[in-house]
Design an enzyme around this catalytic site. Sequence first.
Site: not given
Ligand code: COA
Length: 161
Positions: A122, A95-96, A117, A83, A129
Amino acid sequence: MCPADTPLNPKNLSLLWASPDRAEEIAALHAQLFDPAWDASSITESIEHPASASFIAQVRDPRSLAGFIIGRIAADEAEILSIGVAPEWQRRGVGRQMVEGLVRAARRAEVKRLFLEVATDNTAAVALYKSLGFKKAGTRNGYYQRAGSEKADAVILALGL
Ligand SMILES: CC(C)(COP(=O)(O)OP(=O)(O)OC[C@H]1O[C@@H](n2cnc3c(N)ncnc32)[C@H](O)[C@@H]1OP(=O)(O)O)[C@@H](O)C(=O)NCCC(=O)NCCS
């Protein structure tokens, strides 16, 4: 593109089934986010797999790829294989929404548990999650081989559906 502090308008975001014709774009985003990255042929193979449950988050205007989720459903279990959200769209619920989309598809397929996993360090992904109710189901020491560095541990998370 919009500035990082602009709230995401849900009407401007579509969750679409991932199709092979978007594999190059998904691979380009994957390469921005992961090292080692998956190339377009690996992405195509994953989304063409008969058990694939994979989506993209598409911004409508201007049209761009905000994120992808590559999942797989096998019997009553499903797994998130990868993802990612484009850096300029992170932390705005993309992401959510993608995980929730996969959860809906999995429930319709009568899946009982969704697994993934994630590297223990991270923090963004683990926080995402946990906020969705995933619980720790195990650990894998040295699971990830990072380019030019040591191995990283992974935690297995599971969500009951
Ligand atoms: C992990 C990832 C997919 C999250 O996607 P995102 O669209 O930024 O996440 P969301 O905005 O939907 O966040 C939902 C919740 O997750 C948590 N969250 C997301 N990013 C966060 C951060 N950088 N720090 C702390 N909490 C975080 C928060 O609880 C957030 O809710 P809130 O914004 O209301 O506080 C994104 O950071 C990413 O692409 N990372 C790089 C690739 C990666 O690591 N993938 C996962 C491999 S398992």
